[in-house]
Write a protein that holds these residues in place. Structure first.
Motif, PDB file in Angstrom:
ATOM      1  N   HIS A 173       0.840  -1.205   0.000  1.00  0.00           N
ATOM      2  CA  HIS A 173       0.000   0.000   0.000  1.00  0.00           C
ATOM      3  C   HIS A 173       0.877   1.258   0.000  1.00  0.00           C
ATOM      4  N   ILE A 174       1.940   1.238   0.791  1.00  0.00           N
ATOM      5  CA  ILE A 174       2.874   2.378   0.829  1.00  0.00           C
ATOM      6  C   ILE A 174       3.521   2.593  -0.532  1.00  0.00           C
ATOM      7  N   LEU A 175       3.839   1.504  -1.228  1.00  0.00           N
ATOM      8  CA  LEU A 175       4.469   1.588  -2.549  1.00  0.00           C
ATOM      9  C   LEU A 175       3.467   1.844  -3.678  1.00  0.00           C
ATOM     10  N   ASN A 176       2.201   2.061  -3.322  1.00  0.00           N
ATOM     11  CA  ASN A 176       1.116   2.299  -4.280  1.00  0.00           C
ATOM     12  C   ASN A 176       0.927   1.148  -5.255  1.00  0.00           C
ATOM     13  N   GLU A 177       1.158  -0.056  -4.803  1.00  0.00           N
ATOM     14  CA  GLU A 177       0.939  -1.235  -5.639  1.00  0.00           C
ATOM     15  C   GLU A 177      -0.453  -1.811  -5.446  1.00  0.00           C
ATOM     16  N   ILE A 178      -1.070  -1.504  -4.309  1.00  0.00           N
ATOM     17  CA  ILE A 178      -2.461  -1.902  -4.065  1.00  0.00           C
ATOM     18  C   ILE A 178      -3.191  -0.717  -3.454  1.00  0.00           C
ATOM     19  N   GLU A 179      -4.508  -0.806  -3.476  1.00  0.00           N
ATOM     20  CA  GLU A 179      -5.304   0.279  -2.906  1.00  0.00           C
ATOM     21  C   GLU A 179      -5.874  -0.117  -1.588  1.00  0.00           C
TER      22      GLU A 179
END
Length: 179
Positions: A173-179
């Motif tokens: 989530h921090i890496l913007n790979e999932i929401e």
């Protein structure tokens, strides 16, 4: 008998040499224009963690297609007649120069993944070879293994899958790979 043992020793040494070369000269990283996790590959050490069905939880957790998670297990020694929950490879599948001679492993390696989960905490040649040869945008693993194999390292226990999954979800989530 002596010649067979000698042959296995030389195969192991040639596999180690191939692994060192791959670590010093990494192949091109897989780059996709789309962010987000759509496919996951899991390499699991079945000698230390045998509940591979837990990895299918990622389908629901990351809202993936039903066939988006591919799992392959490693056992140091396995009986081909015994049923396993996932395809299995072992030390017997090591060929010359780091080549892997297992149809399940070759099928696993033929795919590209958005994320590879290296679910093992001990350095074993076959697990390391599979990790190096798998094409993935992000590789996730444990701190006990050489840092060169993984992009994201989680310092949790291999037995505590619930914490591993929670931490993985947090960092993705921090890496913007999932929401």
């Amino acid at each position: 008998m002596f010649l067979k043992a000698l042959k296995e020793k030389f195969k192991f040494k040639s596999g180690l040499k191939y692994l060192q070369e791959e670590l010093h000269n990494p192949s091109d990283k897989l780059t996709r224009t789309n962010k987000g996790i759509r496919s996951i590959g899991c390499i699991v050490d079945l000698d230390t963690f045998d509940n591979v069905n837990l990895f299918h939880d990622f389908i629901e957790d990351f809202s993936l297609r039903p066939n988006a998670v591919k799992i392959i297990g490693y056992k140091e020694f396995y009986d081909k007649n015994s049923p396993y929950a996932s395809p299995v490879f072992s030390n017997k599948d090591l060929g010359w120069n780091g080549k892997i001679e297992n149809s399940y492993a070759l099928e696993f390696l033929s795919r590209e993944y958005d994320m590879l989960i290296n679910y093992y905490a001990e350095e074993k040649l076959m697990l390391q070879l599979m990790s190096v040869k798998t094409k993935a945008r992000i590789k996730v693993g444990f701190g006990e293994v050489d840092k060169n194999y993984n992009d994201l390292i989680l310092n949790t226990s291999i037995k505590d899958f619930k914490t591993f999954k929670k931490e993985l979800k947090k960092y993705l989530h921090i890496l913007n790979e999932i929401e």
